[in-house]
Motif scaffolding. Structure first.
Motif, PDB file in Angstrom:
ATOM      1  N   GLN A 617       0.842  -1.209   0.000  1.00 25.53           N
ATOM      2  CA  GLN A 617       0.000   0.000   0.000  1.00 25.53           C
ATOM      3  C   GLN A 617       0.870   1.249   0.000  1.00 25.53           C
ATOM      4  OE1 GLN A 617      -2.566  -0.456   3.451  1.00 25.53           O
ATOM      5  NE2 GLN A 617      -3.448  -2.358   2.667  1.00 25.53           N
ATOM      6  N   VAL A 618       0.384   2.265  -0.689  1.00 25.17           N
ATOM      7  CA  VAL A 618       0.975   3.598  -0.579  1.00 25.17           C
ATOM      8  C   VAL A 618      -0.085   4.521   0.017  1.00 25.17           C
ATOM      9  CG1 VAL A 618       1.699   5.638  -1.880  1.00 25.17           C
ATOM     10  CG2 VAL A 618       2.738   3.426  -2.361  1.00 25.17           C
ATOM     11  N   VAL A 619       0.303   5.211   1.074  1.00 28.45           N
ATOM     12  CA  VAL A 619      -0.571   6.199   1.718  1.00 28.45           C
ATOM     13  C   VAL A 619      -0.031   7.585   1.378  1.00 28.45           C
ATOM     14  CG1 VAL A 619      -1.207   7.187   3.961  1.00 28.45           C
ATOM     15  CG2 VAL A 619      -1.356   4.718   3.597  1.00 28.45           C
ATOM     16  N   GLU A 620      -0.931   8.473   0.968  1.00 30.97           N
ATOM     17  CA  GLU A 620      -0.533   9.830   0.611  1.00 30.97           C
ATOM     18  C   GLU A 620      -1.134  10.814   1.608  1.00 30.97           C
ATOM     19  OE1 GLU A 620      -0.461   9.861  -3.827  1.00 30.97           O
ATOM     20  OE2 GLU A 620      -1.076  11.952  -3.516  1.00 30.97           O
ATOM     21  N   LEU A 621      -0.320  11.748   2.077  1.00 30.18           N
ATOM     22  CA  LEU A 621      -0.753  12.700   3.107  1.00 30.18           C
ATOM     23  C   LEU A 621      -0.623  14.140   2.618  1.00 30.18           C
ATOM     24  CD1 LEU A 621       1.144  11.269   6.221  1.00 30.18           C
ATOM     25  CD2 LEU A 621      -1.208  10.780   5.504  1.00 30.18           C
ATOM     26  N   ARG A 622      -1.438  14.983   3.240  1.00 35.08           N
ATOM     27  CA  ARG A 622      -1.328  16.416   2.975  1.00 35.08           C
ATOM     28  C   ARG A 622      -1.484  17.162   4.295  1.00 35.08           C
ATOM     29  NH1 ARG A 622      -5.704  17.635  -0.629  1.00 35.08           N
ATOM     30  NH2 ARG A 622      -6.865  18.015   1.279  1.00 35.08           N
ATOM     31  N   GLN A 623      -0.583  18.097   4.522  1.00 35.80           N
ATOM     32  CA  GLN A 623      -0.711  18.933   5.719  1.00 35.80           C
ATOM     33  C   GLN A 623      -1.738  20.024   5.440  1.00 35.80           C
ATOM     34  OE1 GLN A 623       1.240  18.880   8.919  1.00 35.80           O
ATOM     35  NE2 GLN A 623      -0.634  20.043   9.295  1.00 35.80           N
ATOM     36  N   ASP A 624      -2.882  19.949   6.123  1.00 37.61           N
ATOM     37  CA  ASP A 624      -3.928  20.959   5.958  1.00 37.61           C
ATOM     38  C   ASP A 624      -3.978  21.826   7.205  1.00 37.61           C
ATOM     39  OD1 ASP A 624      -4.649  20.050   3.492  1.00 37.61           O
ATOM     40  OD2 ASP A 624      -6.414  18.941   4.185  1.00 37.61           O
ATOM     41  N   GLN A 625      -4.763  22.910   7.098  1.00 40.02           N
ATOM     42  CA  GLN A 625      -4.994  23.767   8.268  1.00 40.02           C
ATOM     43  C   GLN A 625      -5.551  22.949   9.429  1.00 40.02           C
ATOM     44  OE1 GLN A 625      -6.097  27.797   8.024  1.00 40.02           O
ATOM     45  NE2 GLN A 625      -3.943  27.515   7.537  1.00 40.02           N
ATOM     46  N   ALA A 626      -6.518  22.069   9.097  1.00 40.17           N
ATOM     47  CA  ALA A 626      -7.207  21.314  10.137  1.00 40.17           C
ATOM     48  C   ALA A 626      -6.373  20.157  10.682  1.00 40.17           C
ATOM     49  CB  ALA A 626      -8.520  20.776   9.583  1.00 40.17           C
ATOM     50  N   GLY A 627      -5.242  19.886  10.068  1.00 40.28           N
ATOM     51  CA  GLY A 627      -4.426  18.758  10.504  1.00 40.28           C
ATOM     52  C   GLY A 627      -3.937  17.985   9.295  1.00 40.28           C
ATOM     53  N   ILE A 628      -3.359  16.812   9.571  1.00 45.29           N
ATOM     54  CA  ILE A 628      -2.833  16.008   8.466  1.00 45.29           C
ATOM     55  C   ILE A 628      -3.964  15.146   7.905  1.00 45.29           C
ATOM     56  CG2 ILE A 628      -1.244  14.128   7.892  1.00 45.29           C
ATOM     57  CD1 ILE A 628       0.662  15.343  10.021  1.00 45.29           C
ATOM     58  N   ALA A 629      -4.184  15.261   6.593  1.00 46.98           N
ATOM     59  CA  ALA A 629      -5.255  14.499   5.947  1.00 46.98           C
ATOM     60  C   ALA A 629      -4.657  13.350   5.137  1.00 46.98           C
ATOM     61  CB  ALA A 629      -6.056  15.403   5.028  1.00 46.98           C
ATOM     62  N   ILE A 630      -5.294  12.189   5.233  1.00 50.39           N
ATOM     63  CA  ILE A 630      -4.931  11.081   4.334  1.00 50.39           C
ATOM     64  C   ILE A 630      -5.724  11.316   3.056  1.00 50.39           C
ATOM     65  CG2 ILE A 630      -4.858   8.589   4.001  1.00 50.39           C
ATOM     66  CD1 ILE A 630      -4.955   8.279   7.029  1.00 50.39           C
ATOM     67  N   THR A 631      -5.026  11.629   1.981  1.00 54.82           N
ATOM     68  CA  THR A 631      -5.733  12.067   0.776  1.00 54.82           C
ATOM     69  C   THR A 631      -5.989  10.925  -0.192  1.00 54.82           C
ATOM     70  OG1 THR A 631      -3.577  12.716  -0.080  1.00 54.82           O
ATOM     71  CG2 THR A 631      -4.964  14.448   0.848  1.00 54.82           C
ATOM     72  N   ARG A 632      -5.181   9.889  -0.144  1.00 54.67           N
ATOM     73  CA  ARG A 632      -5.333   8.836  -1.138  1.00 54.67           C
ATOM     74  C   ARG A 632      -4.584   7.602  -0.648  1.00 54.67           C
ATOM     75  NH1 ARG A 632      -2.000   8.797  -6.728  1.00 54.67           N
ATOM     76  NH2 ARG A 632      -3.057   7.055  -7.731  1.00 54.67           N
ATOM     77  N   VAL A 633      -5.163   6.431  -0.917  1.00 58.39           N
ATOM     78  CA  VAL A 633      -4.454   5.182  -0.645  1.00 58.39           C
ATOM     79  C   VAL A 633      -4.518   4.323  -1.902  1.00 58.39           C
ATOM     80  CG1 VAL A 633      -4.352   3.084   0.757  1.00 58.39           C
ATOM     81  CG2 VAL A 633      -5.026   5.238   1.823  1.00 58.39           C
ATOM     82  N   THR A 634      -3.380   3.753  -2.272  1.00 61.15           N
ATOM     83  CA  THR A 634      -3.347   2.823  -3.402  1.00 61.15           C
ATOM     84  C   THR A 634      -2.923   1.460  -2.878  1.00 61.15           C
ATOM     85  OG1 THR A 634      -2.572   4.662  -4.745  1.00 61.15           O
ATOM     86  CG2 THR A 634      -2.479   2.475  -5.742  1.00 61.15           C
ATOM     87  N   ILE A 635      -3.689   0.429  -3.250  1.00 58.88           N
ATOM     88  CA  ILE A 635      -3.385  -0.939  -2.807  1.00 58.88           C
ATOM     89  C   ILE A 635      -3.125  -1.797  -4.036  1.00 58.88           C
ATOM     90  CG2 ILE A 635      -4.276  -2.984  -1.607  1.00 58.88           C
ATOM     91  CD1 ILE A 635      -6.143  -1.246  -0.025  1.00 58.88           C
TER      92      ILE A 635
END
Ligand code: FES
Ligand code: FES
Lengths: 746, 153
Positions: A617-635
């Motif tokens: 799996q690859v997990v993709e993250l983005r630092q947002d104002q509200a916190g760290i968001a998991i934006t996409r996962v590829t399996i």
């Protein structure tokens, strides 16, 4: 469901047809046939333990717990593929508890082999089984094994029944069976004359049963395709019946509380509760009390007014002390050294060595349907309705509790509102039986209030790992892994079988000893912490913690070697497990691994071979104002063979998100002997806004069918932690992560 | 106290405690088991029903406080005549264990009645109180978006 209920439930002990599906496992089962538990009514036929034909049609027996994983749909597809039933005509029933439905693949999984590089582990099965006669009662849904067990067995059962129906029609028409064909639940003569299976049942039951050749994959109509799930309409219209929905006539409602310190109850005072409206009985359970009332709510209210004096916990009362006890296990002799390649202890010369310690918490199953069971005791017989993953073990335990012979006990398995291993336990069925026995002739439904469910779970054990490794020339040259935790197998099997298996505990190091990397000096040792915190099988079992240790540390090694973490993995897997390397290569492409991300975004990767499947799996993250968001996962997953791509995808997504949920927010901690989390306001599950969209790609390169219910879970947590390292430069070696970073959507 | 409530268009005369939560009135007194118990504290959404079209947690509404006609999952649609949200759920094969789904569907139906074309953010925030341990969240979002498009909003 009702049809079989009426016909066969009370008569499942009689039957003489030998199990025919067993040929998948060779001579062993032929020598020891299990009796057919089904008995058809007059004019009907139980053609193998899996196909029941009566005047109203065909019922397929799918004797694995449906807890959301779609197992009953695919089991029905395996049978129908050979039996030639139309999809809309398929009716299924879980069927009774019976040895004919034991799960051979589960036992094969227990063999201490690495799996990915083993020949045919099933060869060893016969011998292994001989030692554990009790395991014949393993009609268990677990270990991601249902399809491995069923793949050949169920198709053979369908084909055998079809041939018997053809032989019956041939006799009637004075033709040869070879002249006939089957279609849409009918046998069809060369001149087009058709007879429905139901009209042939009685004659088919008289036919000698043969084992025909199976159809080639190229002829499959259902297998390999996304079939509409047989439980979907019911589950979307509120008409699916779970254990908690069972409503026999005259039902009384009960709720319980037992000692959260997991010890006996010394005394209790129920005088106030007994005076409350709706309260009918208060029953002493030894470890706690149950209230029987006119509604579940009245029972729950009354529990709050019963004062109980609880004995203290048989383990250290606080989390810190429990974790210290687990760490002490590293000083005991290792329970297992299931991998010892080269010299794991020696630092190769010129190599750079790193070490790290990781720590994971206890976890609750937190099924959305709380534990419950309904029971009716008549004096001569007992019926238990329980959403359970182990009907034969349940039956034995309830028979013992009721003081009845097993033949007098009927276990009915409705839908399970989640299982994840928790419903393999026997506690809820046994307690319901105890209440029923106290109230002969009255059906009683016993429901766990959520706090009881959470504080009296059999937890995923907490675990600590000490990892040492070294890199040289861009490769890992040493990996010395040690894990300490309580043994799930020892406790779990003790509750099922009354025995504690000796020897190396494979489940304890699963995902660690069989990590398919070629590392010249590679040692894996498992240490069992002798603690009595109740622990049990939790989705993906040992791999749920070991993959975190293994894959976070591989990432650390890649970093120490100055390598891209995905390329580093591929390099070291290529020779050891080429199909695993292919999974990673496909993942590199589908996740756009090589394309750079803007600042404030990052990716992490992890891989795990578990339950016969290779998943990355690859997990993709983005630092947002509200916190760290998991934006996409590829399996990407190699399952060997995909029997239903939609069900497989959904299982992988569910496993992955459950793994992320645990990594982000879940933890059971102890204070004063009791779990501190009682409900969903303190045991934090992933909710909608934090859940990313997940993309799944399936491969079929592995030589054998792999599991799908569990293998999606283990890579999720390390992929997330590795992505957080890429994003923040910080290695987080303890879960849950929400204690250390702020996530968006929580 | 005797009370009268309307559930799925049917009037029921009940003699039950005033403070009995609607959830248990439905499940244990009336045998309408499509509405589920998950937490009892308003934290999971499994018990979601509609009162006058508004999504509420039935575990948090006392019988005496039921202020209007109640719709449960059984009243929203049936296997042969499903509501558009249920049709979308079936089309997307959303359910896994399915236990949370009556609550998810009731919440989604209320959302779409009020906001026929919700954005992803509006979906997430409206659905945030409905837990799914099987983590069918991505499928739920897809089904809601599909139902929004097919009902034409
Ligand atoms: S049971 Fe009502 S919100 Fe959980
Ligand atoms: S489908 Fe199982 S809890 Fe949602």
């Amino acid at each position: 469901m009702a049809q079989l209920g009426k016909i066969a439930r009370r008569s499942f002990l009689v039957g003489s047809v030998a199990i025919l599906g067993g040929t998948a496992f060779g001579a062993w089962l032929v020598a020891r046939p299990a009796e057919n538990p089904l008995r058809a009514p007059a004019g009907g036929a139980a053609l193998t333990p899996f196909v029941l034909i009566t005047a109203d049609g065909v019922t397929l027996i799918t004797p694995r717990a449906e807890m959301g994983q779609g197992t009953q749909t695919t089991l029905a597809a395996l049978l129908a593929e050979e039996l030639d039933l139309d999809w809309q005509d398929i009716r299924i029933d879980h069927g009774p508890a019976a040895r004919a439905y034991f799960n051979a693949a589960l036992l094969a999984e227990a063999l201490p082999t690495r799996g990915y590089n083993t020949g045919d582990t099933l060869h060893a099965l016969g011998e292994y089984m001989g030692q554990f006669g009790k395991l014949l009662d393993a009609q268990v849904t677990g270990g991601s094994t249902a399809m491995k067990d069923a793949f050949e067995k169920y198709r053979l059962a369908g084909a055998t029944a079809r041939e018997a129906l053809k032989a019956a029609a041939a006799q009637r028409w004075g033709l040869e069976p070879a002249q006939l064909r089957t279609e849409s639940g009918h046998v069809i003569a060369p001149d087009g004359t058709r007879l429905p299976y139901s009209a042939l049942a009685a004659e088919a039951a008289q036919q000698p049963l043969h084992t025909p050749a199976l159809r080639p994959a190229s002829a499959w109509r259902y297998l390999g395709k996304a079939m509409p799930r047989l439980d979907m309409v019911a589950k979307c219209t509120g008409t699916a019946q779970y254990g908690i929905d069972i409503r026999p006539k005259g039902l009384r409602f009960a709720a319980l509380k037992t000692n959260p310190n997991r010890s006996p109850m010394r005394s209790f005072d129920a005088s106030a509760a007994l005076a409350m409206p709706g309260v009918e009985h208060v029953i002493d359970l030894g470890q706690g009390v149950a209230v029987v009332a006119s509604s579940t709510w009245a029972a729950m209210q009354a529990l709050d007014h019963i004062h109980c004096d609880w004995a203290p916990a048989p383990y250290p009362p606080n989390s810190a002390d429990i974790m210290a006890e687990i760490a002490k296990a590293f000083d005991l002799p290792a329970n297992s050294t299931l991998r010892d390649d080269g010299d794991g202890a020696q630092l190769p010369s010129g190599a750079t060595q790193i070490s790290a310690e990781y720590q994971l918490p206890y976890l609750a199953h937190a099924t959305m349907e709380p534990m419950n069971a309904t029971a009716l005791y008549t004096g001569q017989s007992l019926t238990v309705w329980a959403g359970n993953q182990a009907p034969m073990f349940t039956k034995k335990a309830c028979a013992a509790e009721a003081g009845l012979p097993e033949q007098a006990v009927d276990i009915i398995t409705p839908y399970l509102g989640g299982g994840f291993g928790r419903r393999g336990e026997l506690d809820f069925s046994v307690f319901a039986t105890r209440l029923a026995k106290a109230l002969p002739g009255t059906p009683v439904q016993l429901t766990w209030p959520r706090a009881q469910d959470m504080r009296n779970d059999f937890y995923r054990p907490a675990a600590i790992a000490r990892m040492t490794g070294a890199v040289a020339g861009g490769r890992a040259v040493q990996l010395d892994a040690q894990v300490a935790a309580q043994s799930t197998s020892q406790q779990g099997l003790k509750r099922w079988l009354g025995l504690t298996p000796a020897g190396p505990d494979k489940g304890h190091v699963d995902g660690l000893f069989n990590a398919p990397y070629a590392i010249a000096n590679h040692r894996v040792r498992g240490y069992l912490a002798p603690l009595d915190v109740p622990v049990g099988f939790w989705r993906s079992v040992g791999a749920s913690f070991n993959a975190f240790f293994q894959e976070c540390f591989i990432d650390e090694l890649a970093h120490a070697a100055g390598r891209d973490p995905l390329e580093f993995r591929i390099d070291m897997m290529q020779a050891e497990f080429p199909q695993g390397a292919q999974v990673l290569q496909a993942l590199r492409q589908y996740s756009n691994w090589a394309s750079p991300l803007p600042p404030g975004q990052a990716r992490g990767v992890a891989f795990c071979y578990s339950f016969g499947s290779a998943v990355a799996q690859v997990v993709e993250l983005r630092q947002d104002q509200a916190g760290i968001a998991i934006t996409r996962v590829t399996i990407v997953a190699d399952l060997g063979l995909v029997l239903d791509p939609q069900i497989a995808r959904n299982q992988l997504i569910g496993g992955c998100l459950q793994g992320l949920s645990a990594a982000m927010g879940e933890e059971i901690t102890f204070a004063g002997g009791a779990a501190q989390q009682e409900n969903f306001d303190s045991y934090i599950l992933m909710r909608h806004a934090a859940a990313p969209d997940v993309e799944v790609h399936l491969l079929e390169n592995l030589p054998r069918l792999g599991g799908v219910g569990e293998p999606g879970l283990p890579p999720a947590a390390p992929a997330l932690a590795n992505a957080l390292f890429a994003l923040t430069g910080q290695r987080l070696r303890q879960l849950p992560l929400s204690k250390q970073v702020a996530f968006a959507g929580t | 106290m005797p009370s009268t409530i309307v559930i799925n268009g049917e009037t029921h005369q009940l003699d039950l405690p005033d403070d009995m939560p609607l959830l248990w009135v439905l499940r244990d007194a009336l045998g309408k088991t499509g509405t589920k118990y998950g937490c009892g504290i308003g934290s999971c959404g499994a018990c979601t029903v509609h009162i006058e079209g508004q999504a509420v947690r039935a575990c948090q509404v006392a019988l005496a406080d039921v202020w209007g006609p109640v719709t449960t999952i059984e009243g929203l649609g049936t296997p042969t005549a499903p509501h558009p949200v249920q049709t979308a759920w079936i089309k997307h094969q959303v359910a896994q264990c399915g236990y949370c789904q009556p609550g998810q569907i009731m919440q989604a139906a209320a959302l779409l009645a009020e906001t026929p074309r919700p954005s992803r953010e509006q979906i997430n925030s409206a659905m945030q109180g409905n837990l799914c341990r099987c983590a069918t969240y991505p499928k739920i979002r897809a089904a809601i978006l599909d139902a929004a498009n097919s009902t034409g909003g």
